[in-house]
Motif scaffolding. Sequence first.
Motif, PDB file in Angstrom:
ATOM      1  N   ILE A 190       0.835  -1.203   0.000  1.00  0.00           N
ATOM      2  CA  ILE A 190       0.000   0.000   0.000  1.00  0.00           C
ATOM      3  C   ILE A 190       0.869   1.252   0.000  1.00  0.00           C
ATOM      4  CG2 ILE A 190      -1.613   1.359   1.406  1.00  0.00           C
ATOM      5  CD1 ILE A 190      -3.024  -1.248   2.107  1.00  0.00           C
ATOM      6  N   GLU A 191       1.955   1.221   0.778  1.00  0.00           N
ATOM      7  CA  GLU A 191       2.862   2.382   0.826  1.00  0.00           C
ATOM      8  C   GLU A 191       3.452   2.669  -0.554  1.00  0.00           C
ATOM      9  OE1 GLU A 191       2.859  -0.107   2.997  1.00  0.00           O
ATOM     10  OE2 GLU A 191       2.019   1.007   4.708  1.00  0.00           O
TER      11      GLU A 191
ATOM     12  N   GLN B  38       2.093   1.928  -3.430  1.00  0.00           N
ATOM     13  CA  GLN B  38       1.024   2.467  -4.271  1.00  0.00           C
ATOM     14  C   GLN B  38       0.812   3.958  -3.996  1.00  0.00           C
ATOM     15  OE1 GLN B  38      -2.599   0.060  -4.322  1.00  0.00           O
ATOM     16  NE2 GLN B  38      -1.393  -1.760  -3.842  1.00  0.00           N
ATOM     17  N   PHE B  39       0.852   4.332  -2.707  1.00  0.00           N
ATOM     18  CA  PHE B  39       0.715   5.750  -2.355  1.00  0.00           C
ATOM     19  C   PHE B  39       1.864   6.584  -2.948  1.00  0.00           C
ATOM     20  CE2 PHE B  39      -2.160   5.051   1.537  1.00  0.00           C
ATOM     21  CZ  PHE B  39      -3.248   5.618   0.884  1.00  0.00           C
TER      22      PHE B  39
ATOM     23  N   LYS C 247      -6.529  10.829   1.729  1.00  0.00           N
ATOM     24  CA  LYS C 247      -6.078   9.490   1.348  1.00  0.00           C
ATOM     25  C   LYS C 247      -6.970   8.437   2.015  1.00  0.00           C
ATOM     26  CE  LYS C 247      -1.157  10.676   0.940  1.00  0.00           C
ATOM     27  NZ  LYS C 247       0.207  10.347   1.445  1.00  0.00           N
TER      28      LYS C 247
ATOM     29  N   GLN D 185      -7.476   4.014   2.464  1.00  0.00           N
ATOM     30  CA  GLN D 185      -6.950   2.670   2.243  1.00  0.00           C
ATOM     31  C   GLN D 185      -7.754   1.659   3.045  1.00  0.00           C
ATOM     32  OE1 GLN D 185      -2.975   2.094   3.684  1.00  0.00           O
ATOM     33  NE2 GLN D 185      -3.444   2.760   5.754  1.00  0.00           N
ATOM     34  N   ASP D 186      -7.907   0.476   2.478  1.00  0.00           N
ATOM     35  CA  ASP D 186      -8.553  -0.644   3.172  1.00  0.00           C
ATOM     36  C   ASP D 186      -7.659  -1.856   3.029  1.00  0.00           C
ATOM     37  OD1 ASP D 186     -11.212   0.254   4.130  1.00  0.00           O
ATOM     38  OD2 ASP D 186     -11.537   0.699   2.008  1.00  0.00           O
ATOM     39  N   LYS D 187      -7.467  -2.575   4.119  1.00  0.00           N
ATOM     40  CA  LYS D 187      -6.662  -3.792   4.090  1.00  0.00           C
ATOM     41  C   LYS D 187      -7.568  -4.998   4.274  1.00  0.00           C
ATOM     42  CE  LYS D 187      -2.232  -1.997   5.755  1.00  0.00           C
ATOM     43  NZ  LYS D 187      -1.163  -2.147   6.773  1.00  0.00           N
TER      44      LYS D 187
ATOM     45  N   ARG E 110     -15.098  -2.687   3.036  1.00  0.00           N
ATOM     46  CA  ARG E 110     -14.201  -1.589   2.685  1.00  0.00           C
ATOM     47  C   ARG E 110     -14.776  -0.277   3.214  1.00  0.00           C
ATOM     48  NH1 ARG E 110     -13.199  -1.966  -3.610  1.00  0.00           N
ATOM     49  NH2 ARG E 110     -11.439  -0.597  -3.122  1.00  0.00           N
TER      50      ARG E 110
ATOM     51  N   GLU F  75     -13.334   2.460   4.372  1.00  0.00           N
ATOM     52  CA  GLU F  75     -12.674   3.670   3.858  1.00  0.00           C
ATOM     53  C   GLU F  75     -13.134   3.972   2.433  1.00  0.00           C
ATOM     54  OE1 GLU F  75      -9.485   5.591   5.237  1.00  0.00           O
ATOM     55  OE2 GLU F  75     -10.986   5.233   6.790  1.00  0.00           O
TER      56      GLU F  75
ATOM     57  N   ARG G  72      -7.638  -1.706  -8.312  1.00  0.00           N
ATOM     58  CA  ARG G  72      -7.628  -1.283  -6.908  1.00  0.00           C
ATOM     59  C   ARG G  72      -8.932  -0.580  -6.540  1.00  0.00           C
ATOM     60  NH1 ARG G  72      -4.637  -4.492  -4.794  1.00  0.00           N
ATOM     61  NH2 ARG G  72      -5.291  -5.516  -6.696  1.00  0.00           N
TER      62      ARG G  72
END
Length: 281
Positions: A1-2, A4-5, A22, A24-26, A35, A37, A60
């Motif tokens: 994820i980092e 991708q950001f 910003k 994000q969902d994990k 999800r 977020e 994504r």
Amino acid sequence: IETQFDEIENFAKQSGIRIVEKFQDKITASGSKTRPEFEIMLSNALQGKYDMILVYKYDRFIRDDLEDQKLIRELEQKNVYVISCAERIDTTTPSGRLQRWLISGLNKFYLENLRDEIYTKTTKVAEKGYYLGGNVLYGYTLKEIKDKEAARNRKIYEINENEAPIVRKIFEMFANQHSYNEIVEYLNSHNLKTRTGKSWTKSSIISMLRNKKYAGIYTYREGTKKSSNLDRKDKIEIPNLMPAIIDSETFSKVQDRIKKKHELHVRDRESSLCNRLIFCG
């Protein structure tokens, strides 16, 4: 994820776009697909808080092609565009929207094809009795062997001689008419802990007594994460495919008693005076 950001921030910087929020969902260890977020971001966008949504890649955003088209159409009606930083498609143009639609369809094909390949491979692996992940069953350990067909090492179940006597004691006690609570009390009073060092519980005893693997019956796809007792049509159940800790006669005796206890419980529940009239809050 980092990562991708980082890519999204570089794209925004090069394109003169200011990122205001910003999201994000994990995917959790339990496999949850919620999800929260994403839902917040979508709600904000539809309220006109953003001009565009930047994603690393279109898959994504959302992987269901029909849901993808529906959401994107709603957003574009509000003049909010979903932009992929990796695929660099200008979705404000008709040709760009066509490319995005094609990518969406390809993403769905990729996922369905991958799912089908994994299902086929795991079925073949399970039919040979190999270990397929998850917590190793109490009473067993794993042994690594060579899978000549796949040219790789795999793991198979092997009896754990330190834990197997406890498993046999549990089955013997239940077969000899001891209750779940009596078994729990015996184990805990003799300081016989679970593998994690915890005390035994009634639910752990019931789960053990129902498990066909202890009788040497290799099982796979028994139920789901939400319902372990669900009878699936695609389940795999092969006798004598793994080492048995419990003999078939004792195991059958235990299953008969479990079945009778369940039938008695259901009958008692249905004959209760206030059945279906009073409910627990």
